[in-house]
Design a protein around this motif. Structure first.
Motif, PDB file in Angstrom:
ATOM      1  N   ASP A   1      21.816  25.913   9.383  1.00 24.17           N
ATOM      2  CA  ASP A   1      23.554  25.808   8.779  1.00 24.17           C
ATOM      3  C   ASP A   1      23.835  24.350   9.692  1.00 24.17           C
ATOM      4  O   ASP A   1      24.064  24.070  10.864  1.00 24.17           O
ATOM      5  N   PRO A   2      23.530  22.972   9.225  1.00 26.46           N
ATOM      6  CA  PRO A   2      24.359  21.608  10.129  1.00 26.46           C
ATOM      7  C   PRO A   2      25.144  22.263  10.070  1.00 26.46           C
ATOM      8  O   PRO A   2      26.024  21.454  11.589  1.00 26.46           O
ATOM      9  N   ASP A   3      26.073  23.229   9.875  1.00 22.29           N
ATOM     10  CA  ASP A   3      27.936  23.475  11.216  1.00 22.29           C
ATOM     11  C   ASP A   3      27.575  24.124  12.109  1.00 22.29           C
ATOM     12  O   ASP A   3      28.585  24.551  13.024  1.00 22.29           O
ATOM     13  N   ALA A   4      26.637  25.185  12.702  1.00 25.40           N
ATOM     14  CA  ALA A   4      26.762  25.500  13.502  1.00 25.40           C
ATOM     15  C   ALA A   4      25.486  24.889  14.302  1.00 25.40           C
ATOM     16  O   ALA A   4      25.065  25.494  15.553  1.00 25.40           O
ATOM     17  N   ARG A   5      24.496  24.100  14.328  1.00 30.39           N
ATOM     18  CA  ARG A   5      23.562  23.938  15.408  1.00 30.39           C
ATOM     19  C   ARG A   5      22.646  22.294  14.431  1.00 30.39           C
ATOM     20  O   ARG A   5      22.547  22.608  13.302  1.00 30.39           O
ATOM     21  N   THR A   6      21.786  22.051  15.116  1.00 27.78           N
ATOM     22  CA  THR A   6      20.695  21.522  14.683  1.00 27.78           C
ATOM     23  C   THR A   6      19.447  21.565  15.873  1.00 27.78           C
ATOM     24  O   THR A   6      19.096  21.817  16.857  1.00 27.78           O
ATOM     25  N   PRO A   7      18.406  22.434  14.146  1.00 27.47           N
ATOM     26  CA  PRO A   7      17.381  22.879  15.055  1.00 27.47           C
ATOM     27  C   PRO A   7      16.308  22.586  14.980  1.00 27.47           C
ATOM     28  O   PRO A   7      15.409  22.609  16.912  1.00 27.47           O
ATOM     29  N   THR A   8      16.123  21.068  15.041  1.00 31.01           N
ATOM     30  CA  THR A   8      15.327  19.773  16.033  1.00 31.01           C
ATOM     31  C   THR A   8      16.188  18.644  15.962  1.00 31.01           C
ATOM     32  O   THR A   8      16.975  18.046  15.813  1.00 31.01           O
ATOM     33  N   SER A   9      15.714  17.408  16.625  1.00 34.42           N
ATOM     34  CA  SER A   9      16.289  16.236  16.779  1.00 34.42           C
ATOM     35  C   SER A   9      16.103  14.941  15.919  1.00 34.42           C
ATOM     36  O   SER A   9      16.092  15.197  14.517  1.00 34.42           O
ATOM     37  N   ALA A  10      17.479  14.405  16.143  1.00 35.52           N
ATOM     38  CA  ALA A  10      17.629  13.513  14.566  1.00 35.52           C
ATOM     39  C   ALA A  10      16.250  12.865  14.365  1.00 35.52           C
ATOM     40  O   ALA A  10      16.081  12.203  13.241  1.00 35.52           O
ATOM     41  N   VAL A  11      15.890  12.274  15.878  1.00 34.89           N
ATOM     42  CA  VAL A  11      14.711  11.523  15.612  1.00 34.89           C
ATOM     43  C   VAL A  11      13.498  12.276  14.997  1.00 34.89           C
ATOM     44  O   VAL A  11      12.705  11.342  14.606  1.00 34.89           O
ATOM     45  N   THR A  12      13.235  12.974  14.948  1.00 33.54           N
ATOM     46  CA  THR A  12      11.974  13.715  14.127  1.00 33.54           C
ATOM     47  C   THR A  12      12.563  14.466  13.233  1.00 33.54           C
ATOM     48  O   THR A  12      11.353  14.142  11.911  1.00 33.54           O
ATOM     49  N   VAL A  13      13.937  14.490  12.354  1.00 36.17           N
ATOM     50  CA  VAL A  13      14.007  14.257  11.255  1.00 36.17           C
ATOM     51  C   VAL A  13      13.848  12.568  10.517  1.00 36.17           C
ATOM     52  O   VAL A  13      13.352  12.889   9.313  1.00 36.17           O
ATOM     53  N   ARG A  14      14.299  12.049  11.257  1.00 34.69           N
ATOM     54  CA  ARG A  14      14.100  10.890  10.385  1.00 34.69           C
ATOM     55  C   ARG A  14      12.907  10.050  10.747  1.00 34.69           C
ATOM     56  O   ARG A  14      12.470   9.854   9.543  1.00 34.69           O
ATOM     57  N   ARG A  15      11.597  10.375  11.364  1.00 35.54           N
ATOM     58  CA  ARG A  15      10.224  10.302  11.612  1.00 35.54           C
ATOM     59  C   ARG A  15       9.927  10.859   9.867  1.00 35.54           C
ATOM     60  O   ARG A  15       8.764  10.253   9.734  1.00 35.54           O
ATOM     61  N   MET A  16      10.142  12.020  10.345  1.00 32.76           N
ATOM     62  CA  MET A  16       9.278  13.328   9.295  1.00 32.76           C
ATOM     63  C   MET A  16       9.934  12.968   7.924  1.00 32.76           C
ATOM     64  O   MET A  16       8.974  12.918   6.952  1.00 32.76           O
ATOM     65  N   ARG A  17      10.631  12.109   7.336  1.00 30.02           N
ATOM     66  CA  ARG A  17      11.582  11.986   6.428  1.00 30.02           C
ATOM     67  C   ARG A  17      11.119  10.659   5.487  1.00 30.02           C
ATOM     68  O   ARG A  17      10.495  10.739   4.741  1.00 30.02           O
TER      69      ARG A  17
END
Length: 132
Positions: A116-132
């Protein structure tokens, strides 16, 4: 990332939208919890409440984000099976991180607590951007 907000008179503001604010054109980089993060053409960044953005005299949606392209499935088919499977697994995971919903779609069900993006961030934004 999937988040949207409707401004006065109905224009939709979403990640990737170009908006007019304080006499300049900005790109919406993030929407979260009633706040918006903007990036100007010169790289300047601003974070403010959506209500302040919408209240600005010159506010307007200059352009909607570009339509999403059809995934290049032919390119995926050319990859070795283990690489393709890893890419598709990351795609599902990143879409769930972005939206909070399984598979990236609210039709698949409500956000799982861990995503749930309103409750937590399970991984770093950098990792999400890189994998995207």
């Amino acid at each position: 990332m999937g988040a949207r907000s409707r401004g006065p008179g109905g224009p939709v503001v979403e990640v990737g939208s170009r908006v007019r604010f304080e006499g300049r054109t900005w790109t919406v980089a993030a929407l979260h919890g009633g706040q918006v993060r903007l990036i100007a053409e010169n790289g300047e960044m601003a974070a403010l409440l959506l209500s302040l953005l919408f209240a600005d005299e010159g506010f307007g949606v200059a352009a909607a984000p570009a339509a999403r392209r059809v995934p290049p499935l032919g390119l995926l088919k050319s990859l070795p099976a283990p690489v393709r499977e890893r890419a598709l697994a990351w795609e599902r995971h990143v879409r769930e991180v972005e939206t909070g919903c399984p598979g990236g779609s609210a039709a698949a069900g409500p956000p799982r607590g861990a995503y749930d993006p309103d409750a937590r961030t399970p991984t770093s934004a950098v990792t999400v951007r890189r994998m995207r």
